[in-house]
Design an enzyme around this catalytic site. Structure first.
Site, mmCIF file in Angstrom:
data_model
loop_
_atom_site.group_PDB
_atom_site.id
_atom_site.type_symbol
_atom_site.label_atom_id
_atom_site.label_comp_id
_atom_site.label_asym_id
_atom_site.label_seq_id
_atom_site.Cartn_x
_atom_site.Cartn_y
_atom_site.Cartn_z
ATOM 1 N N GLU A 335 36.678 21.869 46.127
ATOM 2 C CA GLU A 335 37.144 21.210 44.900
ATOM 3 C C GLU A 335 38.656 20.997 44.875
ATOM 4 O O GLU A 335 39.168 20.242 44.055
ATOM 5 C CB GLU A 335 36.769 22.064 43.673
ATOM 6 C CG GLU A 335 35.297 22.036 43.296
ATOM 7 C CD GLU A 335 34.456 23.085 44.028
ATOM 8 O OE1 GLU A 335 34.877 23.531 45.120
ATOM 9 O OE2 GLU A 335 33.392 23.439 43.516
ATOM 10 N N LYS A 443 30.522 45.778 38.845
ATOM 11 C CA LYS A 443 30.944 46.457 37.634
ATOM 12 C C LYS A 443 30.197 47.780 37.544
ATOM 13 O O LYS A 443 28.974 47.807 37.365
ATOM 14 C CB LYS A 443 30.660 45.589 36.406
ATOM 15 C CG LYS A 443 31.499 46.003 35.237
ATOM 16 C CD LYS A 443 31.556 44.924 34.183
ATOM 17 C CE LYS A 443 32.603 45.299 33.135
ATOM 18 N NZ LYS A 443 32.573 44.478 31.973
ATOM 19 N N TRP A 448 35.719 47.639 37.126
ATOM 20 C CA TRP A 448 35.552 46.736 38.264
ATOM 21 C C TRP A 448 35.821 47.481 39.573
ATOM 22 O O TRP A 448 36.765 48.256 39.679
ATOM 23 C CB TRP A 448 36.532 45.568 38.197
ATOM 24 C CG TRP A 448 36.434 44.734 36.960
ATOM 25 C CD1 TRP A 448 37.376 44.638 35.975
ATOM 26 C CD2 TRP A 448 35.368 43.880 36.569
ATOM 27 N NE1 TRP A 448 36.942 43.775 34.993
ATOM 28 C CE2 TRP A 448 35.711 43.294 35.331
ATOM 29 C CE3 TRP A 448 34.132 43.546 37.147
ATOM 30 C CZ2 TRP A 448 34.888 42.402 34.665
ATOM 31 C CZ3 TRP A 448 33.307 42.659 36.482
ATOM 32 C CH2 TRP A 448 33.682 42.099 35.256
HETATM 33 P P1 ADP Z 1 31.719 27.782 49.543
HETATM 34 O O1 ADP Z 1 31.536 27.944 48.061
HETATM 35 O O2 ADP Z 1 30.562 27.257 50.282
HETATM 36 O O3 ADP Z 1 32.314 28.997 50.202
HETATM 37 P P2 ADP Z 1 34.283 26.507 49.696
HETATM 38 O O4 ADP Z 1 34.672 26.405 51.107
HETATM 39 O O5 ADP Z 1 34.691 25.439 48.788
HETATM 40 O O6 ADP Z 1 32.739 26.596 49.667
HETATM 41 O O7 ADP Z 1 34.727 27.917 49.179
HETATM 42 C C1 ADP Z 1 35.764 28.146 48.280
HETATM 43 C C2 ADP Z 1 35.867 29.604 48.003
HETATM 44 O O8 ADP Z 1 36.194 30.327 49.185
HETATM 45 C C3 ADP Z 1 36.954 29.987 47.047
HETATM 46 O O9 ADP Z 1 36.569 29.778 45.714
HETATM 47 C C4 ADP Z 1 37.147 31.447 47.365
HETATM 48 O O10 ADP Z 1 36.172 32.253 46.750
HETATM 49 C C5 ADP Z 1 36.916 31.491 48.843
HETATM 50 N N1 ADP Z 1 38.201 31.519 49.553
HETATM 51 C C6 ADP Z 1 38.819 30.517 50.194
HETATM 52 N N2 ADP Z 1 39.978 30.935 50.744
HETATM 53 C C7 ADP Z 1 40.109 32.248 50.439
HETATM 54 C C8 ADP Z 1 41.097 33.250 50.704
HETATM 55 N N3 ADP Z 1 42.171 33.026 51.438
HETATM 56 N N4 ADP Z 1 40.883 34.478 50.183
HETATM 57 C C9 ADP Z 1 39.794 34.760 49.436
HETATM 58 N N5 ADP Z 1 38.838 33.868 49.174
HETATM 59 C C10 ADP Z 1 38.974 32.620 49.672
#
Ligand code: ADP
Length: 550
Positions: A335, A443, A448
């Protein structure tokens, strides 16, 4: 008062023209079974024009969707340039999706044409009959002619060979003037709940995002660089690396289907990338391979962009200290195009101090705004402790989903901000620190427990290769953590030893009571740890779970 500046559109066609003329001598190198194949950016430009002519001859003349079902290679790059530049919409299909999702996505986007790699024909053919709007299939790659074309023809669609389609086409195309706000490309999120949702990128958003990726806070990419996108071109546009390379004139090194550590390191040593991008699981495999044979280290690599899930500090340290490979953690989502922030440490944060920041998701890129919002909707201070959901907005952040019928879709947005579903804090210096995805938070007794913190700590153990932590139902506490761990080959570890190891950083109530020792953490279609599968294993008693106290 209006400015005197020209209102010049920011388009993929513009960046293609720049890359293939000003940097005509740069090249795209594609891995093959036994070496590499190469084409200059000048040739790339001509082939993109031929492809556009070919697609036009098949009836693509406005914003119809042309899908790709391809690895990262020269032909996929040609499609990346030609399709949006001719005013059509590039739809990158994720080759690893479950068939139902793949078919849903192709039908939802109303794809007219699919360009498929010769090596992926077998994967696409069974699902083609259900892709209702697809009329033509174009088979690309050096072995296209010997692929099982009949299996594709059974669908009743017209099947063509990519090279035949391009063969007699002119090397020039009358690229139209395209509105920078019109659709250039689309990508579906993997849809953990409900159907996958389509994000549609504009020319302008892709342009601005790619330019940001070239800047010093992210990739510092110039035409002296060679960029290796390991992250698939169907995973959030390969994090913008392909367009960023064309913009800066950097050459591209494309690994095609050779993504395991051994062929990848061989390809790196041959194609000499300076910057690369991939999810942590890829670099963890590379680390294991280099630990066994450090002589295979890709010497040219100056920067690894890593993200898609939290990048453990232990992984970053091991790559840097043992093999001299520098990692920069970036955060983003489909997104958000996807790059929105990166973890370059602040000036003066040297030695151990740097790891606090390099373990974070970093500072947002200029253009993106971020804020932390609590459950009651109130914006939280940047104090590093107030926790809530991360919300973002900006010119390469989506404001909605394509034709979505998901009743919950409106909940993804909040006063013009995208609710990311990621939970964390922002500190005084603007560094984002994510503790979990909202759907993964644990939780326990009203408190958390961060699964990400536990995973990072476990993966810092010398004998732990991978770790994933989920919350499981508990009568007394509501939820308790279950840790699934992959132990290094030849090593033995017990739950009690790991609890002891964790207890230096965690309070007793945060330690997992339940442990599973498994062979590999399951992966999603884009190579991230798939906690949904572990939850299912647990619910259906498919893994042996040990109690830490026993
Ligand atoms: P999917 O939902 O299939 O994993 P995306 O590639 O769009 O598709 O994923 C986005 C999500 O990946 C983010 O909302 C986050 O939760 C996670 N994410 C991406 N980069 C990082 C990062 N550096 N650290 C932690 N989480 C990450």
């Amino acid at each position: 008062m209006r400015s005197t500046m020209q209102d010049f559109p920011l388009t993929i066609g513009g960046l293609m023209k720049h890359g293939t003329t000003v940097h005509a001598d740069s090249e795209v190198v594609t891995a093959t079974a036994d070496g590499t194949r190469r084409e200059t950016y000048a040739e790339l430009g001509k082939r993109a024009a031929k492809l556009a002519n070919g697609l036009r001859s098949l009836g693509i003349d406005s914003d119809q969707r042309v899908a790709t079902f391809q690895w990262n290679n020269a032909e996929h790059l040609e499609a990346y340039l030609a399709i949006p530049s001719m005013g059509a919409v590039l739809h990158t299909l994720n080759i690893r999706l479950f068939p139902e999702q793949l078919v849903y996505i192709a039908n939802h986007a109303e794809d007219q044409i699919v360009i498929v790699d010769d090596s992926l024909v077998g994967l696409l053919a069974p699902h083609l009959p259900e892709m209702k709007t697809v009329q033509h299939v174009i088979v690309a790659g050096p072995d296209a002619a010997s692929a099982d074309l009949d299996s594709l023809r059974e669908s009743g669609k017209e099947v063509l060979l990519y090279d035949d389609l391009l063969a007699d086409q002119p090397e020039e195309f009358e690229w139209p003037d395209v509105d920078e706000r019109s659709a250039a490309a689309m990508c579906y999120t993997s849809g953990t709940t409900g159907n996958p949702k389509g994000v549609v990128y504009s020319h302008r958003s892709a342009w601005l995002h790619s330019q940001m990726v070239t800047t010093g806070n992210i990739g510092s990419i110039s035409f002296h660089d060679r960029v290796l996108p390991i992250v698939p071109m169907f995973h959030a546009n390969s994090w913008g690396l392909a367009y960023a390379a064309l913009m800066s004139g950097a050459s591209l090194c494309m690994p095609d289907r050779w993504l395991q550590a051994e062929p990848l390191c061989r390809f790196m040593n041959e194609s000499k990338p300076t910057v690369s991008g991939a999810v942590p699981t890829v670099w963890n495999d590379v680390l294991g391979y280099l630990d066994k044979d450090p002589s295979k280290k890709p010497d040219s690599l100056r920067l690894i962009l890593c993200g898609g899930s939290a990048v453990p500090v232990s992984l970053q340290k091991a790559l840097e200290e043992r093999h001299g490979l520098l990692v920069l953690q970036a955060w983003g989502m489909t997104e958000t195009s996807p790059v929105a922030s990166a973890g370059l440490p602040p000036v003066g944060a040297d030695g151990d101090a740097q790891w606090t920041y390099r373990g974070s998701q970093g500072r947002v890129a200029c253009g993106v705004e971020g804020r932390i919002v609590a459950d009651d909707g109130s914006e939280q201070p940047w104090d590093g402790t107030a926790v809530g959901e991360l919300e973002v907005r900006g010119p390469w952040v989506t404001g909605g989903y394509y034709n979505s019928d998901d009743p919950e879709v409106d909940q993804k947005f909040h006063d013009g901000w995208l609710r990311t579903g990621d939970v964390g804090s922002i500190d005084e210096l603007g560094y984002i620190r994510l503790s979990d995805r909202a759907k993964d938070v644990i939780k326990s007794g009203g408190e958390w427990i961060s699964s990400v913190d536990l995973e990072n700590a476990l993966m810092a153990h010398d004998d732990v290769v991978e770790a994933a932590v989920i919350g499981i139902p508990d009568e007394k506490w509501g939820e308790r953590p279950l840790a699934s761990v992959v132990v290094r080959e030849g090593a033995t570890l017990t739950a009690a030893e790991l609890c002891e190891f964790l207890s230096k950083d965690f309070a007793k109530w945060q330690l997992p009571d339940s442990w599973a020792f498994i062979d590999q953490v399951p992966r999603t279609s884009v190579g991230k740890f798939d906690k949904k599968v572990i939850r299912k294993w647990y619910a259906e008693h498919e893994i042996d779970v040990e109690d830490a106290k026993s």
